[in-house]
Structures are given as structure tokens and as C-alpha cells.
Design an enzyme around this catalytic site. Structure first.
Site, short mmCIF file in Angstrom:
data_model
loop_
_atom_site.label_atom_id
_atom_site.label_comp_id
_atom_site.label_asym_id
_atom_site.label_seq_id
_atom_site.Cartn_x
_atom_site.Cartn_y
_atom_site.Cartn_z
N CYS A 70 -21.44 61.46 64.95
CA CYS A 70 -22.68 61.10 65.95
C CYS A 70 -23.94 61.66 65.25
O CYS A 70 -23.50 63.11 65.50
CB CYS A 70 -22.62 61.29 66.88
SG CYS A 70 -23.82 61.39 68.70
N CYS A 182 -28.13 56.34 63.28
CA CYS A 182 -27.60 56.61 63.80
C CYS A 182 -25.97 56.26 64.51
O CYS A 182 -26.49 54.76 63.78
CB CYS A 182 -27.84 55.48 65.81
SG CYS A 182 -27.18 55.80 66.82
N1 DGL Z 1 -24.04 57.08 67.86
C1 DGL Z 1 -24.70 58.52 68.51
C2 DGL Z 1 -25.68 58.62 66.98
O1 DGL Z 1 -25.36 58.29 65.84
C3 DGL Z 1 -25.29 58.50 69.47
C4 DGL Z 1 -25.91 57.43 70.78
C5 DGL Z 1 -26.35 57.64 72.03
O2 DGL Z 1 -25.56 57.52 72.56
O3 DGL Z 1 -27.25 57.21 71.97
O4 DGL Z 1 -27.02 59.13 66.99
#
Ligand code: DGL
Length: 254
Positions: A70, A182
Site C-alpha cells: 500500500c 496506489c
Molecule cells: N491501496 C492503497 C495504496 O496503495 C490505499 C488505498 C486506500 O485505502 O485509500 O495507496
């Protein structure tokens, strides 16, 4: 031996799928913080607390390496997590550096898609200031996209409309690369490919992250495993466990 993967929701599965392709015999445990997804539109201090809580429960299960799959969580907590825990921890950041390098030759601009929180944090600002000597990097927060993804909204027409709306103010002729900053966003790679002009490349940090993980696995001598994948989520919702299975199968069948 098992490798932990952590994300707010299903986004980190795009990284896990890459890890399974590269290291099919390893055991993985994937944790989604379903009680608090999405992170990218919340306050930094709240998200930091959620991350520490989830990671602590993964540690209780016994993991030998951890991937913070993430970008948002990495920006907020990677340094503190490494200070607290001694196991190898791999984080993610938007692939701005390789994108800028790839664009040196063409002189085209780079457009980074990420959560609002990732784009607001000092880590992102520091990254761009370090690598973007010519001022060619622009950023676009996509606060709604994680909601769509968590709802498994992959309808071509609905999502193409959404992206066209977001990109309406951009002259895409000027851009050479879109960076998916993301881990939820690679679920939309095919839809983005169909709407972006063909000269624009779409890049993410997933392969690079898995290469780093694989190097650490060798360096720390983390051997053993049966190719098992287990899922967990902070809300313990059985329906969400099914959703993670479905989403992972979708990614692995591509
Ligand atoms: N998947 C996450 C990222 O790479 C964050 C998504 C979220 O919860 O806003 O930033």
C-alpha cells in the site's frame, strides 16, 4: 516460513499476485484492514494507528517478512515499522523515478495517480523534488477509485466515464507515462489502456517491489513453503474473504 502482505483492502492483491507468479512455492498471508478502508481520504494520524494495530496482529500470527502493499501506508508508517520490528519489511512508493528516467528521451510529462493522502505527505514531496529536476511530474488524486475497486466495479462504460471526467482538464498529448501510485489502481489497467492514447505507457511499482522481496527472501535464507495463501481481514467478514479469493483469482488468470 510465511510472508505477510498488508493493505487497507484488496489493492495489495495486485502485488501478491505478482509475488505468487515469481515465488509460487512460498506461503503467504494477506491482511486487509476492512474496518478502516479506504485510508487515502482519512487523517494521517488515524491511519497510522490503524496500520500499527493491523501489523501487530500479523506479527502475532508469526510472519518472517512483511510487504506493506500500500503506497499510502508506506508513506505514513514504513520508517516507524522498521524501527519497531526487526523482520525484513518491503514498502511501496509511486514509481516516479523510473517514469522520469523513461521520459528523459522523449521530453513528455509524467502523470501520477495516487490517493489524496499519498500525494499530500512529505514523503511524496521529497521523492518528486529529488527526481524531477525538469519539473515534468504532475499528480492527480483519485479519491473515488478505491471505493469503486472495493465494490468490484469493473464495468468498462462506468469506469471509462469516470476516468474521462478526471482527465478532462489534461492535454494527454503532452504526457508519455501514467504512474499508478496506489495498489488498487492496477485493477483498472486494461480499462485505462483502452481510453488513454496509445503513446502513453502505464507503469506501477509491483514488479519492482516483488523483486526486492525476492532478494530479501534469499538474503535472509527464508526457505520452505507449500504455495499456500491465507486471507485475513480486521472486520472478519466471511463475504470479504470470498471477495479477496475472487479478486486474486481474477488477477492470476490474466
Ligand atoms: N491501496 C492503497 C495504496 O496503495 C490505499 C488505498 C486506500 O485505502 O485509500 O495507496
Amino acid at each position: 516460513m510465511q510472508i505477510g502482505f498488508f493493505d487497507s483492502g484488496i489493492g495489495g492483491l495486485t502485488v501478491l499476485a505478482e509475488a505468487i507468479r515469481r515465488m509460487p512455492d512460498k506461503d503467504f498471508i494477506y491482511m486487509a484492514d476492512t474496518l478502516h478502508v479506504p485510508y487515502g481520504t482519512k487523517a494521517q494520524e488515524d491511519v497510522r494507528a490503524y496500520i500499527f494495530e493491523s501489523v501487530a496482529s500479523m506479527m502475532d500470527l508469526g510472519i518472517d517478512a512483511l510487504v506493506i502493499a500500500c503506497n499510502t501506508a508506506t508513506s505514513i508508517a514504513i520508517a516507524d515499522l522498521r524501527e519497531r520490528y526487526s523482520l525484513p519489511i518491503v514498502g511501496m512508493e509511486p514509481a516516479v523515478k523510473p517514469a522520469v528516467e523513461m521520459n528523459m528521451a522523449t521530453g513528455k510529462r509524467v502523470l501520477v495517480f495516487a490517493t489524496p493522502l499519498t500525494l499530500q505527505l512529505p514523503k511524496y514531496y521529497a521523492l518528486v523534488s529529488r527526481v524531477d529536476e525538469k519539473g515534468i511530474v504532475d499528480s492527480l488524486p483519485l479519491p473515488e477509485l478505491v471505493h469503486y475497486c472495493e465494490a468490484l466495479q469493473f464495468d468498462q462504460a462506468v469506469m471509462a466515464d469516470y476516468f474521462y471526467g478526471k482527465l478532462a482538464g489534461f492535454d494527454l498529448e503532452q504526457y508519455g507515462i501514467v504512474v499508478l501510485g496506489c495498489t488498487h489502481y492496477p485493477f483498472y489497467k486494461d480499462i485505462l489502456r483502452s481510453i488513454l492514447p496509445p503513446h502513453i505507457e502505464i507503469v506501477d511499482g509491483n514488479v519492482g517491489t516483488v523483486k526486492r522481496l525476492s532478494a530479501l527472501v534469499s538474503r535472509y535464507g527464508l526457505t520452505g513453503g507449500n504455495g499456500r495463501v491465507r486471507f485475513m481481514c480486521t472486520g472478519n467478514e466471511p463475504a470479504y474473504m470470498d471477495k479477496m479469493q475472487t479478486a486474486l483469482a481474477m488477477l492470476l488468470n490474466k
